[in-house]
Scaffold this motif. Structure first.
Motif, PDB file in Angstrom:
ATOM      1  N   ILE A   1       0.837  -1.201   0.000  1.00 17.08           N
ATOM      2  CA  ILE A   1       0.000   0.000   0.000  1.00 17.08           C
ATOM      3  C   ILE A   1       0.871   1.250   0.000  1.00 17.08           C
ATOM      4  O   ILE A   1       0.642   2.193  -0.768  1.00 17.08           O
ATOM      5  CB  ILE A   1      -0.945   0.007   1.221  1.00 17.08           C
ATOM      6  N   ILE A   2       1.872   1.271   0.850  1.00 16.26           N
ATOM      7  CA  ILE A   2       2.764   2.430   0.945  1.00 16.26           C
ATOM      8  C   ILE A   2       3.499   2.655  -0.374  1.00 16.26           C
ATOM      9  O   ILE A   2       3.527   3.776  -0.899  1.00 16.26           O
ATOM     10  CB  ILE A   2       3.756   2.261   2.115  1.00 16.26           C
ATOM     11  N   ASN A   3       4.069   1.604  -0.942  1.00 12.35           N
ATOM     12  CA  ASN A   3       4.809   1.741  -2.197  1.00 12.35           C
ATOM     13  C   ASN A   3       3.904   2.173  -3.343  1.00 12.35           C
ATOM     14  O   ASN A   3       4.286   3.010  -4.163  1.00 12.35           O
ATOM     15  CB  ASN A   3       5.542   0.446  -2.531  1.00 12.35           C
TER      16      ASN A   3
ATOM     17  N   LEU B   1      -6.942   6.977  -5.820  1.00 11.83           N
ATOM     18  CA  LEU B   1      -6.946   5.995  -4.745  1.00 11.83           C
ATOM     19  C   LEU B   1      -7.301   4.618  -5.303  1.00 11.83           C
ATOM     20  O   LEU B   1      -6.758   3.610  -4.861  1.00 11.83           O
ATOM     21  CB  LEU B   1      -7.922   6.416  -3.644  1.00 11.83           C
ATOM     22  N   ASN B   2      -8.176   4.578  -6.307  1.00  8.86           N
ATOM     23  CA  ASN B   2      -8.513   3.300  -6.940  1.00  8.86           C
ATOM     24  C   ASN B   2      -7.278   2.634  -7.543  1.00  8.86           C
ATOM     25  O   ASN B   2      -7.112   1.418  -7.421  1.00  8.86           O
ATOM     26  CB  ASN B   2      -9.579   3.490  -8.016  1.00  8.86           C
ATOM     27  N   ASN B   3      -6.433   3.419  -8.193  1.00  9.12           N
ATOM     28  CA  ASN B   3      -5.199   2.866  -8.764  1.00  9.12           C
ATOM     29  C   ASN B   3      -4.274   2.340  -7.668  1.00  9.12           C
ATOM     30  O   ASN B   3      -3.666   1.280  -7.815  1.00  9.12           O
ATOM     31  CB  ASN B   3      -4.454   3.915  -9.590  1.00  9.12           C
ATOM     32  N   ILE B   4      -4.166   3.090  -6.599  1.00  8.13           N
ATOM     33  CA  ILE B   4      -3.307   2.685  -5.478  1.00  8.13           C
ATOM     34  C   ILE B   4      -3.787   1.360  -4.902  1.00  8.13           C
ATOM     35  O   ILE B   4      -2.998   0.426  -4.720  1.00  8.13           O
ATOM     36  CB  ILE B   4      -3.300   3.776  -4.377  1.00  8.13           C
ATOM     37  N   LEU B   5      -5.077   1.267  -4.647  1.00 11.16           N
ATOM     38  CA  LEU B   5      -5.628   0.062  -4.037  1.00 11.16           C
ATOM     39  C   LEU B   5      -5.561  -1.134  -4.972  1.00 11.16           C
ATOM     40  O   LEU B   5      -5.287  -2.255  -4.543  1.00 11.16           O
ATOM     41  CB  LEU B   5      -7.065   0.318  -3.582  1.00 11.16           C
TER      42      LEU B   5
ATOM     43  N   LYS C   1      -8.210   9.531   1.112  1.00 13.17           N
ATOM     44  CA  LYS C   1      -7.019   9.906   0.351  1.00 13.17           C
ATOM     45  C   LYS C   1      -6.159  10.924   1.103  1.00 13.17           C
ATOM     46  O   LYS C   1      -4.938  10.778   1.174  1.00 13.17           O
ATOM     47  CB  LYS C   1      -7.470  10.468  -1.005  1.00 13.17           C
ATOM     48  N   LYS C   2      -6.783  11.950   1.666  1.00 15.95           N
ATOM     49  CA  LYS C   2      -6.027  13.001   2.365  1.00 15.95           C
ATOM     50  C   LYS C   2      -5.282  12.434   3.570  1.00 15.95           C
ATOM     51  O   LYS C   2      -4.095  12.733   3.775  1.00 15.95           O
ATOM     52  CB  LYS C   2      -6.987  14.120   2.797  1.00 15.95           C
ATOM     53  N   GLU C   3      -5.953  11.626   4.362  1.00 18.57           N
ATOM     54  CA  GLU C   3      -5.302  11.046   5.530  1.00 18.57           C
ATOM     55  C   GLU C   3      -4.157  10.125   5.110  1.00 18.57           C
ATOM     56  O   GLU C   3      -3.088  10.138   5.717  1.00 18.57           O
ATOM     57  CB  GLU C   3      -6.308  10.278   6.382  1.00 18.57           C
ATOM     58  N   PHE C   4      -4.358   9.359   4.053  1.00 21.49           N
ATOM     59  CA  PHE C   4      -3.305   8.478   3.555  1.00 21.49           C
ATOM     60  C   PHE C   4      -2.123   9.293   3.037  1.00 21.49           C
ATOM     61  O   PHE C   4      -0.964   8.987   3.328  1.00 21.49           O
ATOM     62  CB  PHE C   4      -3.866   7.570   2.451  1.00 21.49           C
TER      63      PHE C   4
END
Length: 75
Positions: free
Chosen positions: A25-27, A43-47, A64-67
């Motif tokens: 998730i971080i990477n 965020l969809n792409n990240i997940l 998204k903002k908190e992440f």
């Protein structure tokens, strides 16, 4: 990020995710935000890249903002 004002959001609980998935998730987040910036990052792409469902992600992070703030704090 330290928040001492009343009404501050709960801290990110991503640290509770097992290490391998957390690292994915971080990477994925670092890659997406570095390529597209905050506004255009998906965020969809990240997940999808991290192979975690939205529901599971939102158990640990409000959005998204908190992440994004979490990633800024750890780099």
């Amino acid at each position: 990020m330290v928040c001492i004002e009343k009404g501050c959001p709960m801290p990110v609980r991503i640290e509770k995710i097992e290490e391998k998935l957390r690292n994915n998730i971080i990477n994925s987040g670092l890659k997406e935000f570095s390529l597209y910036g905050y506004e255009k990052a998906s965020l969809n792409n990240i997940l999808s890249e991290a192979e975690i469902s939205k529901g599971r992600f939102y158990q640990y992070v409000k959005g998204k903002k908190e992440f994004y703030d979490y990633l800024i704090d750890i780099v």
